[in-house]
Design an enzyme around this catalytic site. Structure first.
Site, PDB file in Angstrom:
ATOM      1  N   ASP A  44      20.881  -8.279  64.431  1.00  0.00           N
ATOM      2  CA  ASP A  44      22.006  -7.436  64.801  1.00  0.00           C
ATOM      3  C   ASP A  44      21.785  -6.010  64.299  1.00  0.00           C
ATOM      4  OD1 ASP A  44      24.449  -6.929  65.993  1.00  0.00           O
ATOM      5  OD2 ASP A  44      25.632  -7.533  64.253  1.00  0.00           O
ATOM      6  N   CYS A  51      39.265 -17.486  69.727  1.00  0.00           N
ATOM      7  CA  CYS A  51      38.594 -18.076  70.891  1.00  0.00           C
ATOM      8  C   CYS A  51      37.637 -19.189  70.477  1.00  0.00           C
ATOM      9  CB  CYS A  51      37.874 -17.004  71.703  1.00  0.00           C
ATOM     10  SG  CYS A  51      36.547 -16.148  70.827  1.00  0.00           S
TER      11      CYS A  51
END
Length: 358
Positions: A142, A252
């Site tokens: 990342d 989610c």
């Protein structure tokens, strides 16, 4: 040393496991369809203030342009879901339902994953070099313009779900991923197929409606973006929707059926630190900047800085019960040096005043 790449490929899973990874796959550098998807997303402005998503041009979708000579990507995943219960993290649903507590995304409860994965990937790369001799490579966690979820899918680690997170049939989605870009032409793995089926549980679960369609995320409405990436004021119309979420959002993933297969993190660095799974908002809001720096040392949370930390907590306190403790905590920062913090404190106090009047 060996140059038998097929034999090396068979060793990779064991080598990766020895470094703490839960799975590893290999793919080539082709990302044509994903490149078109990224271009549409950027053209729609859905990346918000994340200018870095566009600044590198085609290098994000062409690993061989990012690191010339790259022909393969080794993608690895490492579980981070914290153990629950007495010696682990507070239950996530319980934490979300406690409006006096601050909710921190599960991935940020322990040590900064960037450092943990980078160290493990570098160790894996060193082991490969021991077997094949010098090779061209670079490790990413990342940390650069890499389309990591698409590469991980192509390497067989999982599919990109309707919430745009990577999901594995045997591990759910509570894991980190990192990559080694290399010029070593290893045999590739088969891409993962999608298994969301007709399930859309993640879409209505999003508090702000950021998942606008299957596989379509408007980052400008995403709570992770609002509490981490956004540098300025959180849009007023979205503040109530943040609830007690002060760093990131997991909703989610919490409703995804595949996470019944999630496994607790084995790496000790992902254990909860500084009671960040169960701290009261008023207590967190009282931290001095020095306390913030000390208690977020080695944590992913530190990257947002003290000002944004207070901004986020001010919003959560505005959504919290109108107790004397919460209101006093807000009033204590009415004269905060930061105009950003003061703005959100004033909004929060107005929320409490409005509820009292009603």
């Amino acid at each position: 040393m060996t140059t038998d790449l097929a034999s090396l490929k068979q060793e990779l899973a064991a080598l990766a496991a020895g470094r703490g990874f839960d799975a590893l796959g290999v793919t080539d550098v082709a990302l044509g369809t994903d490149a078109a998807h990224l271009e549409r997303w950027l053209a729609q402005g859905r990346h918000g203030e994340m200018g870095y998503m566009a600044k590198h041009g085609t290098r994000r979708t062409r690993p061989d342009e990012l690191i010339p000579g790259t022909v393969r990507v080794l993608s690895a995943r490492m579980n981070y879901w914290p153990a629950q219960g007495r010696d682990g993290a507070r239950d996530a649903a319980e934490a979300l339902s406690d409006p006096d507590s601050g909710y921190v995304s599960r991935y940020a409860l322990g040590r900064d994953y960037h450092k943990v994965l980078r160290h493990a990937l570098q160790g894996l790369a060193d082991e490969i070099v021991e077997r094949v001799g010098p090779m061209g490579y670079r490790v990413f966690v990342d940390s650069g313009p890499v389309l990591e979820k698409a590469l991980a899918r192509n390497a067989g680690l999982g599919w990109i779900g309707k919430h745009t997170n990577l999901i594995a049939r045997d591990a759910g989605s509570w894991f980190f991923i990192g990559e080694i870009l290399t010029d070593l032409p290893l045999p590739v793995d088969a891409p993962a197929s999608a298994h969301c089926g007709t399930c859309t549980a993640c879409m209505p679960a999003c508090p702000t409606g950021a998942i606008t369609a299957p596989g379509q995320l408007d980052a400008r409405r995403c709570i992770s973006y609002l509490t981490i990436e956004l540098s300025g004021s959180i849009p007023v119309e979205l503040r109530r929707m943040l609830g007690n979420r002060i760093y990131g959002c997991d909703d989610c993933q919490l409703v995804c059926p595949w996470n019944k297969f999630a496994r607790a993190a084995a790496h000790p660095d992902f254990k909860v630190r500084h009671r960040l799974d169960a701290s009261k908002l008023a207590e967190l809001f009282g931290w001095t900047e020095q306390e913030f720096l000390e208690r977020t040392e080695g944590s992913a949370i530190r990257r947002i800085g003290y000002e944004r930390w207070l901004r986020n907590i001010a919003v959560a306190l505005g959504n919290a019960p109108s107790t004397a403790e919460n209101i006093d905590a807000l009033k204590s920062r009415l004269d905060d040096p930061s105009s950003l913090v003061r703005e959100h404190v004033q909004w929060a106090l107005a929320e409490h005043a409005g509820r009292a009047a009603a």
